[in-house]
Design a protein around this motif. Structure first.
Motif, PDB file in Angstrom:
ATOM      1  N   ALA A  52      51.215  47.606  35.089  1.00  0.00           N
ATOM      2  CA  ALA A  52      52.402  46.753  35.113  1.00  0.00           C
ATOM      3  C   ALA A  52      52.149  45.463  34.342  1.00  0.00           C
ATOM      4  O   ALA A  52      51.097  44.838  34.464  1.00  0.00           O
ATOM      5  N   GLY A  53      53.145  45.080  33.544  1.00  0.00           N
ATOM      6  CA  GLY A  53      53.061  43.822  32.815  1.00  0.00           C
ATOM      7  C   GLY A  53      52.394  43.903  31.470  1.00  0.00           C
ATOM      8  O   GLY A  53      52.269  42.885  30.776  1.00  0.00           O
ATOM      9  N   LEU A  54      51.949  45.087  31.051  1.00  0.00           N
ATOM     10  CA  LEU A  54      51.292  45.219  29.753  1.00  0.00           C
ATOM     11  C   LEU A  54      52.240  44.839  28.622  1.00  0.00           C
ATOM     12  O   LEU A  54      53.376  45.295  28.564  1.00  0.00           O
ATOM     13  N   THR A  55      51.759  43.987  27.734  1.00  0.00           N
ATOM     14  CA  THR A  55      52.501  43.618  26.530  1.00  0.00           C
ATOM     15  C   THR A  55      51.515  42.991  25.552  1.00  0.00           C
ATOM     16  O   THR A  55      50.299  42.979  25.795  1.00  0.00           O
ATOM     17  N   ASP A  56      52.022  42.491  24.450  1.00  0.00           N
ATOM     18  CA  ASP A  56      51.211  41.782  23.474  1.00  0.00           C
ATOM     19  C   ASP A  56      50.381  40.700  24.172  1.00  0.00           C
ATOM     20  O   ASP A  56      50.901  39.934  24.992  1.00  0.00           O
ATOM     21  N   SER A  57      49.106  40.629  23.833  1.00  0.00           N
ATOM     22  CA  SER A  57      48.218  39.673  24.508  1.00  0.00           C
ATOM     23  C   SER A  57      48.694  38.234  24.386  1.00  0.00           C
ATOM     24  O   SER A  57      48.470  37.412  25.279  1.00  0.00           O
ATOM     25  N   LYS A  58      49.380  37.918  23.282  1.00  0.00           N
ATOM     26  CA  LYS A  58      49.832  36.540  23.062  1.00  0.00           C
ATOM     27  C   LYS A  58      50.932  36.134  24.028  1.00  0.00           C
ATOM     28  O   LYS A  58      51.206  34.941  24.189  1.00  0.00           O
ATOM     29  N   LEU A  59      51.584  37.095  24.655  1.00  0.00           N
ATOM     30  CA  LEU A  59      52.672  36.799  25.588  1.00  0.00           C
ATOM     31  C   LEU A  59      52.172  36.658  27.026  1.00  0.00           C
ATOM     32  O   LEU A  59      52.970  36.360  27.920  1.00  0.00           O
ATOM     33  N   LEU A  60      50.885  36.841  27.236  1.00  0.00           N
ATOM     34  CA  LEU A  60      50.324  36.798  28.585  1.00  0.00           C
ATOM     35  C   LEU A  60      49.528  35.517  28.797  1.00  0.00           C
ATOM     36  O   LEU A  60      48.866  35.028  27.876  1.00  0.00           O
ATOM     37  N   SER A  61      49.569  34.996  30.006  1.00  0.00           N
ATOM     38  CA  SER A  61      48.713  33.860  30.335  1.00  0.00           C
ATOM     39  C   SER A  61      47.265  34.340  30.338  1.00  0.00           C
ATOM     40  O   SER A  61      46.997  35.541  30.529  1.00  0.00           O
ATOM     41  N   PRO A  62      46.302  33.442  30.125  1.00  0.00           N
ATOM     42  CA  PRO A  62      44.900  33.877  30.163  1.00  0.00           C
ATOM     43  C   PRO A  62      44.528  34.615  31.447  1.00  0.00           C
ATOM     44  O   PRO A  62      43.823  35.630  31.406  1.00  0.00           O
ATOM     45  N   LYS A  63      45.013  34.112  32.586  1.00  0.00           N
ATOM     46  CA  LYS A  63      44.691  34.762  33.865  1.00  0.00           C
ATOM     47  C   LYS A  63      45.240  36.176  33.909  1.00  0.00           C
ATOM     48  O   LYS A  63      44.529  37.130  34.254  1.00  0.00           O
ATOM     49  N   ARG A  64      46.525  36.319  33.545  1.00  0.00           N
ATOM     50  CA  ARG A  64      47.139  37.650  33.604  1.00  0.00           C
ATOM     51  C   ARG A  64      46.536  38.576  32.553  1.00  0.00           C
ATOM     52  O   ARG A  64      46.359  39.774  32.811  1.00  0.00           O
ATOM     53  N   ARG A  65      46.214  38.033  31.396  1.00  0.00           N
ATOM     54  CA  ARG A  65      45.598  38.836  30.336  1.00  0.00           C
ATOM     55  C   ARG A  65      44.258  39.407  30.814  1.00  0.00           C
ATOM     56  O   ARG A  65      43.958  40.583  30.589  1.00  0.00           O
ATOM     57  N   ASN A  66      43.458  38.588  31.470  1.00  0.00           N
ATOM     58  CA  ASN A  66      42.173  39.067  31.982  1.00  0.00           C
ATOM     59  C   ASN A  66      42.354  40.124  33.062  1.00  0.00           C
ATOM     60  O   ASN A  66      41.593  41.104  33.127  1.00  0.00           O
ATOM     61  N   GLU A  67      43.364  39.933  33.908  1.00  0.00           N
ATOM     62  CA  GLU A  67      43.618  40.914  34.964  1.00  0.00           C
ATOM     63  C   GLU A  67      44.009  42.264  34.369  1.00  0.00           C
ATOM     64  O   GLU A  67      43.513  43.316  34.792  1.00  0.00           O
ATOM     65  N   ILE A  68      44.926  42.222  33.390  1.00  0.00           N
ATOM     66  CA  ILE A  68      45.382  43.476  32.791  1.00  0.00           C
ATOM     67  C   ILE A  68      44.257  44.124  31.997  1.00  0.00           C
ATOM     68  O   ILE A  68      44.090  45.356  32.009  1.00  0.00           O
ATOM     69  N   ALA A  69      43.454  43.324  31.309  1.00  0.00           N
ATOM     70  CA  ALA A  69      42.334  43.879  30.541  1.00  0.00           C
ATOM     71  C   ALA A  69      41.369  44.626  31.457  1.00  0.00           C
ATOM     72  O   ALA A  69      40.852  45.697  31.093  1.00  0.00           O
ATOM     73  N   ALA A  70      41.122  44.079  32.636  1.00  0.00           N
ATOM     74  CA  ALA A  70      40.223  44.746  33.583  1.00  0.00           C
ATOM     75  C   ALA A  70      40.795  46.107  33.997  1.00  0.00           C
ATOM     76  O   ALA A  70      40.043  47.090  34.133  1.00  0.00           O
ATOM     77  N   GLU A  71      42.106  46.172  34.194  1.00  0.00           N
ATOM     78  CA  GLU A  71      42.739  47.456  34.518  1.00  0.00           C
ATOM     79  C   GLU A  71      42.660  48.413  33.349  1.00  0.00           C
ATOM     80  O   GLU A  71      42.405  49.617  33.510  1.00  0.00           O
ATOM     81  N   LEU A  72      42.892  47.907  32.136  1.00  0.00           N
ATOM     82  CA  LEU A  72      42.926  48.755  30.950  1.00  0.00           C
ATOM     83  C   LEU A  72      41.581  49.400  30.659  1.00  0.00           C
ATOM     84  O   LEU A  72      41.516  50.525  30.157  1.00  0.00           O
ATOM     85  N   GLU A  73      40.500  48.678  30.944  1.00  0.00           N
ATOM     86  CA  GLU A  73      39.173  49.201  30.626  1.00  0.00           C
ATOM     87  C   GLU A  73      38.944  50.574  31.253  1.00  0.00           C
ATOM     88  O   GLU A  73      38.255  51.418  30.678  1.00  0.00           O
TER      89      GLU A  73
END
Length: 233
Positions: A52-73
């Protein structure tokens, strides 16, 4: 600002019109930085529902980007990163350096993709890859968005881990991109071993201008034969 979530539309189109079954999304980060590598991620996602919430990295806050990256791995079917070092960028120019980094990422995947969705309008990969370029693909294509987030988080982490002797440049905050602190440190200390020395920012630094490199185009194959490839973090 609300945005439409990415989809598998482009992947489905490629599957419907070609023989491609394994499709990788590819995106880069670091193209506009003054220091550090240009980093490319290749991600294979299949047609599953993304985090949930996946989009272009530039549209994400650093906190949310790190959270989604952890899921994506662990969510992606496969992913790999490739880097082109500042020295390689100086030698090859950005377009060829992007191709080098992208090929490194694609060649590091456990399976070879049949097709590649490349963010942007320019195909810097070319033969032998079957490429579909998509403007703002990091917003509209799930595989490219996944590559965008992973590449951004991993490169930021690499820049944050640079030696403490370069703390004045605040690489942990700016990831090698221009910022007031970064510019002030350049004025005082000059470029580090991690800076791109063929770039125009040196023209504005009279004290350090003599360090600027004039790029003489060199083929990537020549660098490989000379053992100059690689970015050691």
């Amino acid at each position: 600002m609300p945005y439409e979530p990415p989809t598998h539309t482009v992947e489905r189109s490629i599957r419907a019109t070609t023989d491609a079954k394994i499709i990788a999304g590819v995106d880069e980060v670091g193209r506009g930085a003054w220091a550090g590598p240009v980093t490319v991620c290749a991600a294979i996602t299949g047609l599953r529902r993304p985090p949930a919430g996946l989009t272009d990295s530039k549209l994400l806050s650093p906190k949310r980007r790190n959270e989604i990256a952890a899921e994506l791995e662990t969510w992606v079917t496969a992913h790999a990163l490739g880097h082109a070092s500042p020295e390689e960028i100086d030698e090859l120019g950005m377009t060829a350096a992007l191709r080098l980094a992208a090929c490194r990422a694609l060649d590091s995947l456990p399976v070879r993709p049949d097709a590649v969705i490349l963010d942007g309008k320019h195909d810097y990969l070319g033969d032998p890859w079957q490429v579909r370029t998509v403007i703002k693909g990091d917003q509209s294509c799930i595989a490219v968005a996944a590559a965008s987030v992973i590449a951004k988080v991993r490169r930021d982490a690499m820049m944050a881990e640079l030696p403490k002797e370069f703390m004045d440049f605040a690489f942990a905050a700016n990831a090698g991109y221009p910022s007031p602190v970064h510019k002030a440190a350049l004025q005082e200390f000059g470029p580090t071993p991690y800076h791109r020395l063929s770039w125009a920012y040196l023209d504005a630094l009279p004290r350090w201008r003599h360090l600027k490199k004039v790029r003489i185009p060199v083929a990537a194959a020549d660098l490989e034969s000379e053992g100059q490839l690689g970015f050691d973090f």
